[in-house]
Design a protein around this motif. Structure first.
Motif, PDB file in Angstrom:
ATOM      1  N   UNK A 399      10.496   6.014  23.102  1.00  0.00           N
ATOM      2  CA  UNK A 399      11.206   7.179  23.630  1.00  0.00           C
ATOM      3  C   UNK A 399      12.455   7.462  22.564  1.00  0.00           C
ATOM      4  N   UNK A 400      12.896   8.649  22.376  1.00  0.00           N
ATOM      5  CA  UNK A 400      13.895   9.148  21.496  1.00  0.00           C
ATOM      6  C   UNK A 400      15.085   7.967  21.485  1.00  0.00           C
ATOM      7  N   UNK A 401      15.448   7.576  22.676  1.00  0.00           N
ATOM      8  CA  UNK A 401      16.515   6.684  22.740  1.00  0.00           C
ATOM      9  C   UNK A 401      16.520   5.303  23.766  1.00  0.00           C
ATOM     10  N   UNK A 402      16.407   4.230  23.361  1.00  0.00           N
ATOM     11  CA  UNK A 402      16.206   2.783  23.965  1.00  0.00           C
ATOM     12  C   UNK A 402      17.629   2.108  24.089  1.00  0.00           C
ATOM     13  N   UNK A 403      18.192   2.078  25.197  1.00  0.00           N
ATOM     14  CA  UNK A 403      19.465   1.462  25.485  1.00  0.00           C
ATOM     15  C   UNK A 403      19.391   0.206  26.262  1.00  0.00           C
ATOM     16  N   UNK A 404      20.129  -0.761  25.786  1.00  0.00           N
ATOM     17  CA  UNK A 404      20.246  -2.067  26.254  1.00  0.00           C
ATOM     18  C   UNK A 404      21.879  -2.249  27.038  1.00  0.00           C
ATOM     19  N   UNK A 428       8.776  14.298  18.077  1.00  0.00           N
ATOM     20  CA  UNK A 428       9.014  13.395  16.808  1.00  0.00           C
ATOM     21  C   UNK A 428       9.182  14.015  15.605  1.00  0.00           C
ATOM     22  N   UNK A 432      14.616  13.820  16.382  1.00  0.00           N
ATOM     23  CA  UNK A 432      14.761  12.888  17.646  1.00  0.00           C
ATOM     24  C   UNK A 432      15.698  12.681  18.322  1.00  0.00           C
TER      25      UNK A 432
ATOM     26  N   UNK B  53       0.005   1.570  19.424  1.00  0.00           N
ATOM     27  CA  UNK B  53       0.963   0.661  20.129  1.00  0.00           C
ATOM     28  C   UNK B  53       1.059  -0.814  19.721  1.00  0.00           C
ATOM     29  N   UNK B  57       4.229  -2.624  16.393  1.00  0.00           N
ATOM     30  CA  UNK B  57       5.191  -3.794  16.268  1.00  0.00           C
ATOM     31  C   UNK B  57       4.663  -4.735  15.369  1.00  0.00           C
ATOM     32  N   UNK B 150       7.023   4.331  13.666  1.00  0.00           N
ATOM     33  CA  UNK B 150       5.691   5.211  13.382  1.00  0.00           C
ATOM     34  C   UNK B 150       5.817   6.440  14.137  1.00  0.00           C
ATOM     35  N   UNK B 151       4.928   7.536  13.700  1.00  0.00           N
ATOM     36  CA  UNK B 151       4.793   8.683  14.630  1.00  0.00           C
ATOM     37  C   UNK B 151       3.967   8.408  15.981  1.00  0.00           C
ATOM     38  N   UNK B 152       3.066   7.566  15.615  1.00  0.00           N
ATOM     39  CA  UNK B 152       1.995   7.225  16.741  1.00  0.00           C
ATOM     40  C   UNK B 152       0.699   7.431  16.353  1.00  0.00           C
ATOM     41  N   UNK B 234       0.403  13.074  17.599  1.00  0.00           N
ATOM     42  CA  UNK B 234       2.032  13.368  17.330  1.00  0.00           C
ATOM     43  C   UNK B 234       1.895  14.265  16.090  1.00  0.00           C
ATOM     44  N   UNK B 235       1.086  14.172  15.288  1.00  0.00           N
ATOM     45  CA  UNK B 235       1.051  15.059  13.847  1.00  0.00           C
ATOM     46  C   UNK B 235      -0.300  15.152  13.498  1.00  0.00           C
ATOM     47  N   UNK B 439       7.560  10.092   5.385  1.00  0.00           N
ATOM     48  CA  UNK B 439       7.242  11.492   6.135  1.00  0.00           C
ATOM     49  C   UNK B 439       6.119  11.269   7.251  1.00  0.00           C
ATOM     50  N   UNK B 442       8.735   8.760  12.131  1.00  0.00           N
ATOM     51  CA  UNK B 442       9.805   9.381  12.967  1.00  0.00           C
ATOM     52  C   UNK B 442      11.011   8.386  13.161  1.00  0.00           C
ATOM     53  N   UNK B 444      13.940   6.371  16.250  1.00  0.00           N
ATOM     54  CA  UNK B 444      14.290   6.053  17.256  1.00  0.00           C
ATOM     55  C   UNK B 444      15.939   5.682  17.368  1.00  0.00           C
ATOM     56  N   UNK B 445      16.330   6.069  18.204  1.00  0.00           N
ATOM     57  CA  UNK B 445      17.803   5.640  18.562  1.00  0.00           C
ATOM     58  C   UNK B 445      17.877   4.307  19.438  1.00  0.00           C
ATOM     59  N   UNK B 446      18.622   3.051  18.992  1.00  0.00           N
ATOM     60  CA  UNK B 446      18.715   2.044  19.742  1.00  0.00           C
ATOM     61  C   UNK B 446      20.266   1.769  19.880  1.00  0.00           C
ATOM     62  N   UNK B 447      20.479   1.506  21.122  1.00  0.00           N
ATOM     63  CA  UNK B 447      21.783   1.351  21.649  1.00  0.00           C
ATOM     64  C   UNK B 447      22.091  -0.058  22.204  1.00  0.00           C
ATOM     65  N   UNK B 448      23.116  -0.843  21.776  1.00  0.00           N
ATOM     66  CA  UNK B 448      23.157  -2.134  22.626  1.00  0.00           C
ATOM     67  C   UNK B 448      24.719  -2.050  23.165  1.00  0.00           C
TER      68      UNK B 448
END
Lengths: 455, 455
Positions: A399-404, A428, A432, B53, B57, B150-152, B234-235, B439, B442, B444-448
């Motif tokens: 997803x665009x944003x993953x939050x912990x 994407x 994003x 998928x 990873x 990755x785009x997917x 995705x692209x 290119x 894409x 992803x925003x990751x927030x802790x």
């Protein structure tokens, strides 16, 4: 950051004719054929392109001065704008628009000042244009750099609230782009006067008035022509409800950024801090349920369901949240609390209001599977004390944003420190998540040599 | 960098059924309806998503080992691949394919080794996945970072040369994506065997074979289904001639990156170093005329036309270049040199061969106007000693690459140091100019957090 930048729901389908099932109320003037409209809209886009060239090389000082002049002009013309807005309000009230939607459409002195202040805040942001993203001296001596430049002509298709008209113009101006606006018919009169004021202010500031144009007068055929103006419109951003966005994505022939559909999840893991979980779920659902970063589904690990669910569901119900529970969630709902049985439709739904789907899962894997199946790819949050669970959630969800261990409500350009936000991309390509000024730009490669040729 | 990454022309229209005017030779098997094909292709895309998928990873070590295993497998199966290629060659020769195109289609041991080596070179490139692009600690303590992912699922629609099949698989694998291939019918048998070899090698390397799939067996309806697989692909990257690319851009419902149409210009300013100008024009036109970064139009300032044109045109004609000159250029063509009168069609044409349109202009402004009117937005070069002319050319032209005092031929991922190149984007969204591995990703925003909720 600008005010009111969040994608807000629900918006009635008729607020923008594009998403309406019924024929659009605004039609081209009698005698105008679809071809005439297409030609008129393409002529507008060509004028935008010429205007954008002037702006592309304008300095930050010029752009910021113009933004402040636009803000001043809106305030100076508040009486005219409010009078135009009253015409929209009267028509829509007679047409049966709800009070809450009417309230979002309505303008008064204070709101116009807030909209003007948002322009001044955009002026205070750094200029994205001219930023050198990377560069190097190549082995053959060529000096290479990649520089941020404006897109050119940006189209914006949006729904009722007239503040978006000003936001879109301001963000486009700051990022060096000309904008072509297509607002909802509910705000037609307000938008018409606002665009007139903005254009006059641009002219006074020594910039082309055609940096801000509207195709509203052409009704739905005008929007269709805008979406089809390949080679003339560099980027089209739809802002509004899912119906509008899907229509634009489906029909557009020009590049589009899909924004704002948020079926967001919170997963409470077996090793979660349940106090955090309680507050995060509550915040994610009730703090502002109409926006796209609010939560729609709560997933709870079975090991903590009996302990966690009664408490959080009681709080949610006290906040007037309707619960749609799966069988195991229902078993944890305290006596006396109301609930509805959750169906697949609930897992798929972005409620836009005080409703929450709740499911008990056997494992992190089941939570990830559920989210993969149903998410719109906006924001997912996990509450856990287990570092491995946190890592897997972050890595395995796309997803665009993953939050912990924080609320889904933080997915926001302002919260992320990006400054103004033009929308939240759930696609994407190109952008994003929260989109700031940089996402309204592209890049150009610049090469300086001394007669080099390729071997 | 990989070999053969440049967009090469001309490709006969029939090399990919998509661009063909006539009905496609490859049709779905008898009894298969369009719906059956759509379902089959969507099932392939869903398998790609599952495979992607797993790869998302995977560590760099895993991916690089797999790339090397694919390279080894291609070499080990060279006999089978060459036998399959012979079937394609025989069929296409019988069908009247030109010798030069047959040569590009043909595979032998040496070419298969070169293709395998290109995979090994991709393995040596840095892994774009996991790169942290920006990050910060927000005022409320949230730890924010933007990570490359990755785009997917990447779709690739391309023309005859079977090396693209391997290139696309390798670049997708390295960037963490599953790829769905749609090659040209001329290389159908070669591609079928290559895909079989790659899939078996993936399986042996412990990765899902479905990371590389093809829809070639479904003919044109399969390509249409791939282009319409919204939410599953995705692209989509088209690679080939203008006909193919325009068809994909027009028909696709999934996100597309437009690549490789290059109507490139060289402008020789009044203050140019004419020795540099001579060598740059010659290099830009004749070094490899079939590729997209070769020059198609030469613009010369009137002040240097009489001095510069006779010399450069004589050299060009000695290199077999046909000249299409405007009236003033014709006046500068030495007696005895052949030329044709240039028309608007010449200004618009990407010749893909040894032809050059030549125009004399009165000023830098006229050169800029000409380029704005006719360019495809790929690459423009100026030859000048005047810093103000150089700056204006760079600032006022809106092409993916603007070059001062060097050949247009440098617009290339390898030359720019990006490593492998998947194509050259002439659009503004997501990627512009040479596209490397980054290119194909894409973010992803990751927030802790530690229980933060929004105020």
């Amino acid at each position: 950051m600008t005010t009111n930048t969040e994608c807000e729901f629900p918006v009635p389908a008729e607020a923008n004719d594009l998403a309406a099932e019924t024929p659009a109320p605004a039609q081209p003037a009698a005698g105008e054929s679809a071809t005439d409209v297409t030609e008129a809209v393409h002529a507008i886009a060509r004028r935008s392109k010429v205007a954008a060239r002037v702006l592309a090389t304008a300095t930050r000082s010029t752009k910021d001065a113009a933004l402040k002049a636009l803000a001043d002009a809106l305030e100076a013309n508040a009486t005219d704008i409010i009078a135009a807005n009253a015409i929209d309000i009267d028509r829509e009230r007679a047409g049966g628009m709800s009070d809450s939607t009417l309230d979002r459409l309505a303008l008064n002195e204070a709101r116009i000042c807030a909209i003007a202040d948002a322009l001044r805040e955009v002026a205070a942001l750094p200029d994205p244009v001219g930023e050198v993203l990377r560069g190097s001296r190549l082995p053959n001596g060529l000096k290479l750099r990649q520089v941020r430049v404006p897109m050119g002509v940006v189209g914006m298709v949006y729904e009722a609230r007239p503040n978006v008209t000003v936001d879109a113009a301001g963000l486009s101006l700051k990022s060096g782009n000309a904008v072509i606006l297509r607002g909802g018919s509910a705000a037609a009169e307000s938008n018409r006067v606002i665009v007139r004021v903005l254009r006059a202010a641009l002219d006074n500031a020594g910039l082309p008035a055609d940096l801000v144009q509207s195709v509203d007068e052409f009704g739905r055929p005008g929007a269709v022509a805008l979406m089809g103006a390949r080679g003339l419109v560099d980027l089209l951003v739809p802002r509004g409800g899912a119906g509008l966005i899907q229509t634009v994505v489906r029909e557009a022939k020009v590049p589009v950024i899909e924004t704002g559909v948020g079926n967001c999840h919170v997963y409470v893991d077996s090793e979660a801090n349940l106090d955090w979980a309680h507050d995060i779920v509550l915040n994610a659902k009730v703090q502002r349920p109409s926006v796209c970063n609010s939560a729609e589904t709560l997933l709870v690990h079975r090991d903590v369901a009996a302990q966690f669910l009664p408490r959080v569901l009681a709080t949610l119900q006290a906040e007037q949240v309707t619960i749609h529970g799966d069988e195991r969630a229902q078993a944890s709902i305290p006596a006396g609390l109301r609930f509805e049985a959750a169906t697949d439709e609930d897992w798929a739904t972005e409620y836009h209001g005080l409703e929450l789907a709740v499911r008990v899962v056997d494992s992190l894997d089941e939570a990830i599977d559920h989210i993969r199946t149903w998410t719109s790819g906006h924001t997912e949050a996990i509450v856990t004390d287990n570092v491995r669970s946190a890592d897997r959630f972050v890595d395995e969800l796309d997803s665009a944003c993953v939050i912990v261990n924080a609320s889904t409500r933080f997915t926001d350009g302002g919260e992320f420190g990006l400054g103004a936000e033009i929308g939240i991309s759930t696609q994407k390509l190109h952008a994003r998540g929260p989109m700031g000024l940089a996402e309204l730009t592209t890049t150009k490669w610049v090469v300086f040599g001394e007669g080099q040729i390729r071997q």
